[in-house]
Design an enzyme around this catalytic site. Sequence first.
Site, short mmCIF file in Angstrom:
data_model
loop_
_atom_site.label_atom_id
_atom_site.label_comp_id
_atom_site.label_asym_id
_atom_site.label_seq_id
_atom_site.Cartn_x
_atom_site.Cartn_y
_atom_site.Cartn_z
N ASP A 1 0.85 -1.20 0.00
CA ASP A 1 0.00 0.00 0.00
C ASP A 1 0.88 1.25 0.00
O ASP A 1 2.05 1.20 0.42
CB ASP A 1 -0.89 0.03 1.25
CG ASP A 1 -1.86 -1.12 1.29
OD1 ASP A 1 -2.19 -1.65 0.20
OD2 ASP A 1 -2.30 -1.49 2.39
N1 URA Z 1 -1.26 -5.94 3.83
C1 URA Z 1 -1.76 -4.69 3.88
O1 URA Z 1 -2.82 -4.44 4.45
N2 URA Z 1 -1.05 -3.72 3.26
C2 URA Z 1 0.12 -3.92 2.64
O2 URA Z 1 0.73 -2.99 2.11
C3 URA Z 1 0.63 -5.23 2.61
C4 URA Z 1 -0.08 -6.23 3.21
#
Ligand code: URA
Length: 231
Positions: free
Chosen positions: A101
């Site tokens: 993310d």
């Molecule tokens: N899980 C999440 O919620 N975000 C990420 O960036 C990676 C795994």
Amino acid sequence: MRLDKFLCDALGATRKEATKILKTGTVTVNDTVVKSGATKVTEECEVVWQGNQLRVQGPRYIMLYKPEGFVCSHEDCSNRIVFDLLDEIKMDQLHIAGRLDVDTTGLVLITDDGQWSHRITSPKHKCEKTYRVWLVDPVEDDYVEKFKQGIQLKSETNLTLPAHLEVRADREVLLTIHEGKYHQVKRMFAALGNKVEALHRERIGEIEMDESLELGEYRYLTEDEVNSIWK
Ligand code: URA
């Protein structure tokens, strides 16, 4: 391989451009000017253009220390993208083996080898990923067991696969999962009524984030790191 094909691969040129370059007489193979694109070259040949020895690049395997605020994508209207952090040619051939993310930091693997990245991202291969998670509320006593049993995520039919949770502090854990559902870590903690404050990926399979890299820096993987994905 044909010389014109070699030039296309080494320079990122089209076949037409390669033919044009050859016509100028600026390409030598083993010190002899060659103008025909049909000439066969092997790995042992020394192909030089304008004083530079050309090489066809092999597959690339990159480890990037992703900072916050960068999107794991080739395009984004409102944020910077992780590819802005790379100084590479033929960037469009590179892709991310397991995105993070925009607000997550840590290990991102980038490659142009689709089979290799498939081993990381395909649910079939259950490649482990370890995340350091900082939580808004304290860890509860039953979390370790709940992650082990599987968690019911919103809008999913099945429980998550058994995951390993190691409690590091009141609000800090190391979580190892074997799948990569959308926002999985955040959704797992949300399902328990908690909230992720910050998230950092430390490991993918046997490949660990290189502590010597600064935020935003990258390096090529070692041969052992590349091969570890096939184990
Ligand atoms: N899980 C999440 O919620 N975000 C990420 O960036 C990676 C795994």
